[in-house]
Design a protein around this motif. Structure first.
Motif, PDB file in Angstrom:
ATOM      1  N   ASN A 242       0.971  -1.326   0.333  1.00  0.00           N
ATOM      2  CA  ASN A 242       0.138   0.037   0.071  1.00  0.00           C
ATOM      3  C   ASN A 242       0.915   1.082   0.011  1.00  0.00           C
ATOM      4  O   ASN A 242       0.325   1.895  -0.687  1.00  0.00           O
ATOM      5  CB  ASN A 242      -0.823  -0.263   0.933  1.00  0.00           C
ATOM      6  N   THR A 243       2.192   1.018   0.492  1.00  0.00           N
ATOM      7  CA  THR A 243       3.369   2.318   0.549  1.00  0.00           C
ATOM      8  C   THR A 243       3.668   2.594  -0.531  1.00  0.00           C
ATOM      9  O   THR A 243       3.817   3.596  -1.289  1.00  0.00           O
ATOM     10  CB  THR A 243       3.624   2.006   1.931  1.00  0.00           C
ATOM     11  N   ARG A 244       4.095   0.984  -2.022  1.00  0.00           N
ATOM     12  CA  ARG A 244       4.024   1.838  -3.167  1.00  0.00           C
ATOM     13  C   ARG A 244       3.263   2.537  -3.629  1.00  0.00           C
ATOM     14  O   ARG A 244       3.413   2.932  -4.774  1.00  0.00           O
ATOM     15  CB  ARG A 244       5.145   0.256  -3.489  1.00  0.00           C
ATOM     16  N   VAL A 245       1.739   1.965  -3.703  1.00  0.00           N
ATOM     17  CA  VAL A 245       0.726   2.547  -4.329  1.00  0.00           C
ATOM     18  C   VAL A 245       0.625   4.008  -3.643  1.00  0.00           C
ATOM     19  O   VAL A 245       0.805   4.662  -4.690  1.00  0.00           O
ATOM     20  CB  VAL A 245      -0.583   2.432  -4.219  1.00  0.00           C
ATOM     21  N   GLU A 246       0.535   4.206  -2.984  1.00  0.00           N
ATOM     22  CA  GLU A 246       0.980   5.588  -1.860  1.00  0.00           C
ATOM     23  C   GLU A 246       1.491   6.348  -2.723  1.00  0.00           C
ATOM     24  O   GLU A 246       1.273   7.717  -3.282  1.00  0.00           O
ATOM     25  CB  GLU A 246       0.986   5.520  -0.485  1.00  0.00           C
ATOM     26  N   GLY A 247       2.941   5.673  -2.750  1.00  0.00           N
ATOM     27  CA  GLY A 247       3.967   6.785  -3.624  1.00  0.00           C
ATOM     28  C   GLY A 247       3.972   7.343  -4.817  1.00  0.00           C
ATOM     29  O   GLY A 247       4.442   7.999  -4.817  1.00  0.00           O
ATOM     30  N   ALA A 248       3.473   6.472  -5.376  1.00  0.00           N
ATOM     31  CA  ALA A 248       3.074   5.982  -7.146  1.00  0.00           C
ATOM     32  C   ALA A 248       2.359   7.366  -7.144  1.00  0.00           C
ATOM     33  O   ALA A 248       2.282   8.169  -8.080  1.00  0.00           O
ATOM     34  CB  ALA A 248       2.548   4.929  -7.233  1.00  0.00           C
ATOM     35  N   LEU A 259       2.753  -4.011  -7.649  1.00  0.00           N
ATOM     36  CA  LEU A 259       1.350  -3.629  -7.251  1.00  0.00           C
ATOM     37  C   LEU A 259       0.311  -4.239  -6.933  1.00  0.00           C
ATOM     38  O   LEU A 259      -0.143  -5.655  -7.604  1.00  0.00           O
ATOM     39  CB  LEU A 259       1.013  -2.034  -7.729  1.00  0.00           C
ATOM     40  N   PRO A 260      -0.862  -4.557  -5.656  1.00  0.00           N
ATOM     41  CA  PRO A 260      -1.847  -5.372  -5.586  1.00  0.00           C
ATOM     42  C   PRO A 260      -3.279  -5.010  -6.404  1.00  0.00           C
ATOM     43  O   PRO A 260      -2.584  -3.672  -6.645  1.00  0.00           O
ATOM     44  CB  PRO A 260      -2.027  -5.386  -4.202  1.00  0.00           C
ATOM     45  N   ILE A 261      -3.490  -6.019  -7.163  1.00  0.00           N
ATOM     46  CA  ILE A 261      -4.341  -5.807  -8.487  1.00  0.00           C
ATOM     47  C   ILE A 261      -5.621  -4.631  -7.687  1.00  0.00           C
ATOM     48  O   ILE A 261      -6.112  -4.007  -8.456  1.00  0.00           O
ATOM     49  CB  ILE A 261      -5.084  -7.050  -8.917  1.00  0.00           C
ATOM     50  N   GLU A 262      -6.038  -4.905  -6.203  1.00  0.00           N
ATOM     51  CA  GLU A 262      -7.100  -4.450  -5.771  1.00  0.00           C
ATOM     52  C   GLU A 262      -6.697  -3.110  -6.377  1.00  0.00           C
ATOM     53  O   GLU A 262      -7.704  -1.818  -5.929  1.00  0.00           O
ATOM     54  CB  GLU A 262      -7.745  -4.718  -4.902  1.00  0.00           C
ATOM     55  N   ALA A 263      -5.867  -2.194  -5.827  1.00  0.00           N
ATOM     56  CA  ALA A 263      -5.253  -0.983  -6.907  1.00  0.00           C
ATOM     57  C   ALA A 263      -5.392  -0.312  -8.323  1.00  0.00           C
ATOM     58  O   ALA A 263      -5.343   1.233  -7.721  1.00  0.00           O
ATOM     59  CB  ALA A 263      -3.597  -0.242  -6.408  1.00  0.00           C
ATOM     60  N   LEU A 264      -5.273  -1.221  -8.788  1.00  0.00           N
ATOM     61  CA  LEU A 264      -6.145  -0.808  -9.696  1.00  0.00           C
ATOM     62  C   LEU A 264      -6.825   0.637 -10.374  1.00  0.00           C
ATOM     63  O   LEU A 264      -6.736   1.557 -11.055  1.00  0.00           O
ATOM     64  CB  LEU A 264      -5.829  -2.031 -11.341  1.00  0.00           C
ATOM     65  N   PRO A 265      -7.922  -0.029  -9.274  1.00  0.00           N
ATOM     66  CA  PRO A 265      -9.192   1.246 -10.402  1.00  0.00           C
ATOM     67  C   PRO A 265      -8.883   2.308  -9.785  1.00  0.00           C
ATOM     68  O   PRO A 265      -8.691   3.365  -9.814  1.00  0.00           O
ATOM     69  CB  PRO A 265     -10.311   0.141  -9.124  1.00  0.00           C
ATOM     70  N   ARG A 266      -8.102   3.212  -8.775  1.00  0.00           N
ATOM     71  CA  ARG A 266      -7.290   3.875  -8.047  1.00  0.00           C
ATOM     72  C   ARG A 266      -6.495   4.087  -8.848  1.00  0.00           C
ATOM     73  O   ARG A 266      -6.095   5.787  -9.332  1.00  0.00           O
ATOM     74  CB  ARG A 266      -6.837   4.175  -6.430  1.00  0.00           C
ATOM     75  N   LEU A 267      -5.594   3.839 -10.113  1.00  0.00           N
ATOM     76  CA  LEU A 267      -4.617   3.789 -10.411  1.00  0.00           C
ATOM     77  C   LEU A 267      -5.397   4.108 -11.599  1.00  0.00           C
ATOM     78  O   LEU A 267      -4.738   5.571 -11.924  1.00  0.00           O
ATOM     79  CB  LEU A 267      -3.557   2.696 -10.302  1.00  0.00           C
ATOM     80  N   GLU A 268      -6.361   3.785 -12.136  1.00  0.00           N
ATOM     81  CA  GLU A 268      -6.790   3.681 -13.515  1.00  0.00           C
ATOM     82  C   GLU A 268      -7.882   5.513 -13.547  1.00  0.00           C
ATOM     83  O   GLU A 268      -7.703   6.305 -14.076  1.00  0.00           O
ATOM     84  CB  GLU A 268      -8.114   3.257 -13.720  1.00  0.00           C
ATOM     85  N   LYS A 269      -8.139   6.036 -12.129  1.00  0.00           N
ATOM     86  CA  LYS A 269      -9.017   7.368 -11.899  1.00  0.00           C
ATOM     87  C   LYS A 269      -8.298   8.560 -11.134  1.00  0.00           C
ATOM     88  O   LYS A 269      -8.487   9.002 -10.088  1.00  0.00           O
ATOM     89  CB  LYS A 269     -10.745   6.773 -11.017  1.00  0.00           C
ATOM     90  N   ALA A 270      -5.991   7.916 -11.256  1.00  0.00           N
ATOM     91  CA  ALA A 270      -5.765   9.099 -11.265  1.00  0.00           C
ATOM     92  C   ALA A 270      -5.945  10.277 -11.566  1.00  0.00           C
ATOM     93  O   ALA A 270      -4.830  11.028 -11.445  1.00  0.00           O
ATOM     94  CB  ALA A 270      -4.252   8.712 -10.495  1.00  0.00           C
TER      95      ALA A 270
END
Length: 518
Positions: A242-248, A259-270
């Motif tokens: 999650n820290t990698r996700v937040e840092g990205a 990154l965890p697959i469940e992070a994909l929607p957040r990345l796509e909506k960034a």
């Protein structure tokens, strides 16, 4: 397969602050002295920087920028020369390989690479690398035949030799002979980047090697021309996913790995702040069985475990999004030279009643089945949870042992400490590249007459067209003897900053030929 020491969120964030204090910054091109630098979030702290000594993905990802092999794979997974001038001359009987090196390749120490460096490096690789040891038993002689010529003489024809020499993980890396030691204390290679500094739990810093001798062919996969367009590469251990996700998302990293697959929607909506990356056909998770000691040393008991497991359910728990996994029992994808359906009726049975009957007939009496896993990779741990429940339903006494990844790597070397461990591998074009259980001596310690016979036929056949069918015989033996279970195929998720240009997804991410848009 990547190794590392787990850090808490606070430690990971403190390492980012340390980077900033050192002058790295987090902007598109901020670095000490105004140099361009990439901040790259990795899953862990590397256990070593000796790329020869371990098949750990993380060590490969970092140190493939420092060291190079004689051969490598292009974008179509074809073998191409790297430090070798061209593909080798091979004798008619397939036993003698004559390799000519490129002229003018400079080591990071400032002198020219020669055949003595290659011979010394390969001998060390055959001493310290699990993959190298499997090659060593095939080698009758290894010698320099001139300043830029090396001869490898084999005991028998061995078709996977060049693929073994080209593999990035556990690389047959060519090093300056005077730097060779056990353990390594200096990291002197020929790559586009050279080692500068390591601060444990903070970063590994590589800097551009201005004397690098690039190939002239166009870049393709790991092959062809390599250019160090960015001056510094900083690999930052950030074990918390999650820290990698937040840092990205916050722009702290130019690249964030796995990154965890469940992070994909957040990345796509960034809103364009980050670019999600799917690496298709990334690899396969697999379960290694202890065939030497413990409750699964008896093959009929392993067959019962195989019957109990539902790999599809395990993959769903590990990856969730069906775009990121395929449940199939064939080791190699359809359409590839080694595709085979041999043995796959035993895949994904998930039959608790049948498994319980098989276990009783095999003499299983409730001994613990110790499953060794780690939270370093979320999908390993989530699959382990499901596997334990599947085994319990079939009457097995499943015990989940959750440890740090570095501890798992230590424990798997002792047959008294585990019965199954979970890992994963990249998907490679040559069967003998992975998993290491196909070789000799890897944890699991699988050895049998059927294995040796099937592998000898595969490895001594020089005709690529005939090797595909011979792999089917090996796959059948794997399903019959259950030394490991290939769970399925998966894709990986990572992310890059919009400023990072030229990045191409591969199993082992690399950052030569990438640049920063200001």
């Amino acid at each position: 397969m990547t190794c590392g020491i787990r850090m808490h969120r606070r430690t990971a964030l403190s390492s980012l602050l340390a980077l900033g204090a050192a002058g790295a910054g987090f902007g598109p091109a901020a670095a000490q002295g105004g140099k361009s630098a990439l901040n790259l979030a990795m899953v862990a702290e590397p256990p070593t920087l000796d790329i020869q000594s371990t098949p750990a993905d993380l060590v490969c990802i970092i140190m493939q920028h420092v060291y190079e092999p004689l051969f490598t794979f292009d974008a179509k997974a074809a073998l191409v020369p790297m430090l070798a001038e061209a593909m080798p001359k091979i004798s008619a009987d397939g036993k003698l390989y004559t390799i000519t090196l490129r002229k003018g390749v400079m080591l990071h120490s400032g002198r020219e690479l020669n055949a003595d460096d290659v011979v010394a490096s390969l001998k060390r690789w055959m001493d310290v690398s699990p993959r190298g040891k499997s090659v060593a038993v095939q080698v009758a002689d290894l010698a320099a035949k001139g300043p830029l010529t090396v001869d490898i003489t084999l005991k028998n024809a061995y078709a996977p030799l060049l693929s073994q020499l080209a593999m990035a993980s556990g690389m047959a890396a060519i090093m300056a002979k005077e730097s060779l030691a056990q353990p390594l204390r200096e990291y002197v290679g020929t790559g586009p980047y050279k080692f500068k500094e390591r601060k444990p739990d903070q970063y590994v810093l590589l800097t551009r090697f201005d004397g690098y001798a690039a190939r002239k062919e166009a870049a393709s996969g790991y092959g062809g021309k390599r250019v160090a367009a960015v001056e510094e590469l900083r690999f930052v251990p950030v074990p918390n996913a999650n820290t990698r996700v937040e840092g990205a998302l916050a722009g702290q990293f130019h690249y964030a790995d796995l990154l965890p697959i469940e992070a994909l929607p957040r990345l796509e909506k960034a809103g364009g702040k980050v670019v999600p990356i799917m690496t298709p056909s990334f690899g396969f998770p697999y379960l290694v069985f202890n065939t030497k000691e413990g409750s699964l040393a008896h093959q009929p008991v392993r067959k019962a475990v195989q019957t109990a497991l539902g790999e599809g359910e395990m993959l769903a728990a590990g990856f969730g999004d069906t775009r990121f996994f395929v449940a199939e029992g064939n080791h190699f994808p359809k359409g590839t030279p080694f595709y085979s359906t041999a043995g796959i009726t035993a895949y994904n049975e998930r039959d608790a009643k049948k498994a319980k009957s098989q276990a009783e007939q095999a003499g299983y009496k409730g001994e613990p089945v110790r499953i060794l896993t780690s939270r370093q990779y979320d999908f390993h741990y989530n699959m382990a949870l499901i596997m334990a429940e599947q085994l319990k339903r079939a009457g097995f006494k499943a015990e989940l042992n959750v440890v740090e990844w570095a501890t798992l790597l230590q424990r798997r070397a002792d047959p008294k400490l585990w019965d199954i461990y979970i890992t994963h591998s990249g998907l490679f074009p040559e069967p003998m590249l992975s998993p290491p259980q196909l070789g000799d001596g890897a944890p699991g310690w699988w050895n049998s007459p059927a294995k040796q016979e099937a592998l000898a036929a595969l490895n001594q056949e020089p005709n690529p067209a005939k090797r595909g069918a011979l792999w089917g015989r090996v796959q059948q033996v794997v399903y019959d003897e259950v030394p490991y279970i290939q769970v399925g195929k998966f894709a990986s998720l990572s992310a890059r900053a919009p400023a990072l240009q030229g990045y191409t997804p591969y199993t082992y991410p690399f950052f030569w030929n990438t640049s920063l848009k200001s």
